[in-house]
Design a protein around this motif. Sequence first.
Motif, PDB file in Angstrom:
ATOM      1  N   ILE A 145      38.446  42.719  39.050  1.00 15.45           N
ATOM      2  CA  ILE A 145      39.260  43.912  39.251  1.00 15.45           C
ATOM      3  C   ILE A 145      39.694  44.480  37.896  1.00 15.45           C
ATOM      4  O   ILE A 145      39.943  43.749  36.937  1.00 15.45           O
ATOM      5  N   SER A 146      39.776  45.804  37.818  1.00 19.05           N
ATOM      6  CA  SER A 146      40.164  46.453  36.561  1.00 19.05           C
ATOM      7  C   SER A 146      41.682  46.569  36.479  1.00 19.05           C
ATOM      8  O   SER A 146      42.392  46.461  37.484  1.00 19.05           O
ATOM      9  N   ASN A 147      42.155  46.832  35.267  1.00 22.27           N
ATOM     10  CA  ASN A 147      43.594  46.999  35.066  1.00 22.27           C
ATOM     11  C   ASN A 147      44.143  48.171  35.877  1.00 22.27           C
ATOM     12  O   ASN A 147      45.219  48.084  36.469  1.00 22.27           O
ATOM     13  N   ALA A 148      43.419  49.275  35.883  1.00 21.48           N
ATOM     14  CA  ALA A 148      43.878  50.459  36.604  1.00 21.48           C
ATOM     15  C   ALA A 148      43.959  50.193  38.102  1.00 21.48           C
ATOM     16  O   ALA A 148      44.912  50.599  38.775  1.00 21.48           O
ATOM     17  N   GLU A 149      42.959  49.480  38.650  1.00 20.20           N
ATOM     18  CA  GLU A 149      42.935  49.209  40.085  1.00 20.20           C
ATOM     19  C   GLU A 149      44.047  48.235  40.483  1.00 20.20           C
ATOM     20  O   GLU A 149      44.687  48.398  41.529  1.00 20.20           O
ATOM     21  N   VAL A 150      44.270  47.203  39.677  1.00 17.07           N
ATOM     22  CA  VAL A 150      45.313  46.236  40.026  1.00 17.07           C
ATOM     23  C   VAL A 150      46.692  46.888  39.941  1.00 17.07           C
ATOM     24  O   VAL A 150      47.607  46.555  40.703  1.00 17.07           O
ATOM     25  N   LYS A 151      46.854  47.847  39.020  1.00 15.01           N
ATOM     26  CA  LYS A 151      48.128  48.576  38.932  1.00 15.01           C
ATOM     27  C   LYS A 151      48.356  49.421  40.184  1.00 15.01           C
ATOM     28  O   LYS A 151      49.466  49.453  40.747  1.00 15.01           O
ATOM     29  N   LYS A 173      54.251  41.768  39.554  1.00 15.59           N
ATOM     30  CA  LYS A 173      53.668  41.558  38.222  1.00 15.59           C
ATOM     31  C   LYS A 173      52.219  41.120  38.392  1.00 15.59           C
ATOM     32  O   LYS A 173      51.929  40.231  39.193  1.00 15.59           O
ATOM     33  N   ALA A 174      51.334  41.741  37.651  1.00 15.04           N
ATOM     34  CA  ALA A 174      49.921  41.357  37.674  1.00 15.04           C
ATOM     35  C   ALA A 174      49.563  40.715  36.345  1.00 15.04           C
ATOM     36  O   ALA A 174      50.017  41.145  35.285  1.00 15.04           O
ATOM     37  N   SER A 184      47.875  32.975  34.031  1.00 14.13           N
ATOM     38  CA  SER A 184      47.432  33.697  35.221  1.00 14.13           C
ATOM     39  C   SER A 184      46.434  34.787  34.850  1.00 14.13           C
ATOM     40  O   SER A 184      46.675  35.543  33.910  1.00 14.13           O
ATOM     41  N   PRO A 185      45.334  34.908  35.589  1.00 16.52           N
ATOM     42  CA  PRO A 185      44.386  36.006  35.329  1.00 16.52           C
ATOM     43  C   PRO A 185      44.941  37.314  35.871  1.00 16.52           C
ATOM     44  O   PRO A 185      45.910  37.329  36.636  1.00 16.52           O
ATOM     45  N   ILE A 186      44.315  38.416  35.493  1.00 14.44           N
ATOM     46  CA  ILE A 186      44.767  39.739  35.938  1.00 14.44           C
ATOM     47  C   ILE A 186      44.624  39.888  37.446  1.00 14.44           C
ATOM     48  O   ILE A 186      45.297  40.707  38.079  1.00 14.44           O
TER      49      ILE A 186
END
Length: 624
Positions: A145-151, A173-174, A184-186
């Motif tokens: 998963i990308s940073n933008a998607e997890v946000k 929190k991610a 912890s991974p993203i």
Amino acid sequence: MAIIERACKQVSRGVFFSTVIIIASFLPVFLLTGQEGKLFHPLAYTKSFILIVDAFLVITLAPVLISFFMKGRFRPESANPVNRFLERMYEPVIRACIKWRKTTIGINIIALLISIPLLLSLGREFMPALDEGSILFMPVTLPDISNAEVKRLLQVQDKIIKSVPEVDNVLGKAGRANTATDNSPISMIETIILLKPKSEWRPRLSKNNIINELNSKLQIPGTTNGWTQPIINRINMLSTGIRTDVGVKVYGQNLDSINVFAQQIRTALIGIPGVKDLYVEPITGGKYLDIKIKRDEIARYGLSIDDVNSIVESALGGIKLTTTIEGRQRFSVNARFGQDYRNNLQAIKRLQVPTMKFGPVPLEAVADISISEGPPMINSENALLRGTVLFNVRDRDLGGTVQEAQNKLDNMITKLPKGYFLEWSGQYENLIRSEKTLKLILPVVLLIIFICMYMAFHSAREAFFSLISIPFALIGGALMVYFWGVNLSVAVAVGFIALFGLAVETGIVMVIYLNDAMQQLVAKKGNSRETITSKDLRESVIAGAAKRLRPKLMTVSVSLFALIPILWSSGVGSDVMKPIVLPMVGGVLTSATHILLVTPLIFLMTKEYELRKFGKIDVLDVKH
């Protein structure tokens, strides 16, 4: 003063050794380790130090205080209306028990035989779940998963959670915090949910109902939900490396093989009652950008490997330019390409690499660029690669759930390749450790209790009569725990340990007064078969049991009055206190009934046997 001295001598030895016995019964608690030891050691130390001082005061200060306050005109016990009422109720019952002695003993044995299967049918868990007042939601997404998607996902989840009326605040929190201890991974999200006070909840709603409602609303494709609590989650992660209640660790030599076995285990565990939030920790599926430099092409353009690597580093990773100083703080200043120039594979392929003779050329001209799969995070333990199958246990006991899961896995995976093996971890690991400690030390404690009672009475037979009150204390404790719906845990075991000491203490008081009645009988009629009849023995035993009814009931009542209010307690901490108190409340009631009705009967039968066989009774006369 002579009467006070004689009375204190009569009971002081028994009370002193009963106090020592209660201290000895807490020995298993002192030997507990890990979480259970840290939780229950203060309880054991506090009670033991209080009882040590108490044992000293019983033989020193108490007689002195009695001599000060016992003055004036004394009244017989029959003058006390409460005592009169209790004796009037008790005497017919004890006479009926003596008359129907086989029935009385049979009922007690049947009750004991019934309570043992009830106790064995209870579920097992390490510790009762402590309600922390908040919830920790730990969903796990796909590893790429990308940073933008997890946000975006985090914001969607928080909005859904906040829509539940009982939720006060929510914070997600991610990934990991800025610390080396949180790896912890993203793809792992931690969301702390603070709940409103219970008075503001909807009617007839429990915390489990809220979790089930939230879980049904948060079924988002690509995520696996996990529900726990903040404190216990940190304890689990620090003590066992598992962030759920139970984890199956798969050790081996190859990540792909470990992943195959982990997926098989997950498939086998699906559908087992009690298994919730089932999830395989991903050890494959991470996405990597591979940039392989074409050596023949860079030679044609007059470039070196370092030239290409420096472009890749400055464009994607960032390169340090300088350090800025602000007071005592230092901040590095990095530079890299903007997001639009590195957010997809084609943009990266078009990165410009400057050359001396040919001008800028695209990166794909001097390197092969592709996306490949690999491990998102490599876990190892004891120098072996490790994969984990994680799950929580809800709506069922921990021990029963894991036992069924183990049986299913044993039937499915009969043999693993060389170098591969499974290990159960999490709360179950703590459960097995605590059970082994208790099973090892309990027989030793019973032996210590027997030795203490022998020192109190100087008679192995009298010590044994007091010891048999322990199994009958088990009856009430087992019934109370069973009908209250509590699983067997370390807290329940501590409650039974405390109960056994109380049961022995009450039994010692009864045996002291029964022997006092025998001494009075011998002093009055002599110690011979010709002078003592069965009726004399019976009346003396009834007198010894009934005339000293008040101190025995006081011993029981003090314990009950102190413990019963805990059963109606609520709030943080009551979840652990109730399992301790339940066996004590139920056990004190049944052990008191046994000691008041059955102990005199067994004592009478023993004295009748001695009179028939030896022509006299064995009178306990301990020298102080």
